[in-house]
Design an enzyme around this catalytic site. Structure first.
Site, PDB file in Angstrom:
ATOM      1  CD  GLU A  39      -0.023   3.703  12.970  1.00 45.11           C
ATOM      2  OE1 GLU A  39      -0.469   4.399  13.842  1.00 45.11           O
ATOM      3  OE2 GLU A  39      -0.804   2.668  13.019  1.00 45.11           O
ATOM      4  CG  HIS A  70      -6.306  -0.296   8.945  1.00 42.76           C
ATOM      5  ND1 HIS A  70      -5.477  -1.769   8.993  1.00 42.76           N
ATOM      6  CD2 HIS A  70      -4.902   0.847   9.586  1.00 42.76           C
ATOM      7  CE1 HIS A  70      -4.611  -1.830   9.500  1.00 42.76           C
ATOM      8  NE2 HIS A  70      -3.921  -0.123   9.687  1.00 42.76           N
TER       9      HIS A  70
END
Length: 218
Positions: A82, A8
């Site tokens: 994550e 990201h």
């Protein structure tokens, strides 16, 4: 299948070097918004047929411009979020306790998947959820799929699943915001990393960057 694992774009927690892993998490900084806007150009040569993002806001904001440029929806899946920091949440990543986070991640990549992040997941749980999304993407029979995910998760999964990337390589190579790891293969046949942040990945003993180490926490 060609698999693009995209980290990201920049978040406020990245600027402050904090472990920020709760869902949905923060959005992007102004720089992060520019990084996301540039992603369609950076990946212009890739024939992307599907775009995935995690349940964390930063991946969806990063994936948005890429998906829009290709006329594709963003498929959101929790499995590629994550690695949860558990009790280490919001600690500085470079602190002694913060460093325990990446040491645990790389222990998983080395095979100790029963180990558990303090107050968080085990390596087996993280790899299983990530594998499930990759398998779903493979079942689409698309030639190229982009998964917008997270630094630690990408480094873990690649080191654990790519035949030519080992733990020392993944440990040494940070992945910058919007950095991309490109792999080819399938869940049945295994995976080979082709490039890591633009550099060719080759087996140990061959010329160029190797699967053993270059330099550089996600």
């Amino acid at each position: 299948m060609r698999l693009l694992l995209v980290r990201h774009a920049e978040t406020p927690a990245n600027v402050d070097f904090l472990l920020d892993t709760t869902v949905p998490g923060p959005g992007l900084t102004a720089l992060g918004e520019r990084q996301a806007a540039r992603l369609p150009v950076a990946l212009a040569d890739e024939d992307i047929e599907a775009v995935y993002a995690s349940t964390m806001l930063r991946t969806q904001l990063t994936a948005g411009p890429l998906a829009a440029a290709r006329g594709l929806p963003v498929t959101v899946r929790d499995g590629i979020r994550e690695v949860s920091a558990g009790e280490l949440e919001l600690l500085p990543g470079e602190s002694e306790q913060g460093l325990r986070y990446m040491r645990t991640v790389f222990a998983w990549a080395a095979g100790d998947t029963g180990l558990r992040m303090p107050g968080g997941e085990s390596g087996a749980e993280v790899l299983a959820r990530y594998d499930a999304v990759v398998a779903e993407a493979a079942d689409r029979e698309a030639g190229t799929v982009a998964l917008v995910s997270h630094g630690a998760a990408i480094r873990l999964w690649t080191a654990a699943r790519a035949d030519n990337v080992d733990v020392p390589f993944a440990t040494a190579h940070r992945l910058a915001n919007t950095g991309v790891v490109i792999l080819e293969g399938s869940p049945a046949d295994g995976w080979k990393a082709l490039t890591w942040a633009g550099a060719t990945v080759t087996p140990a003993g061959e010329s160029g960057p190797t699967g053993r180490a270059l330099e550089g926490t996600g």
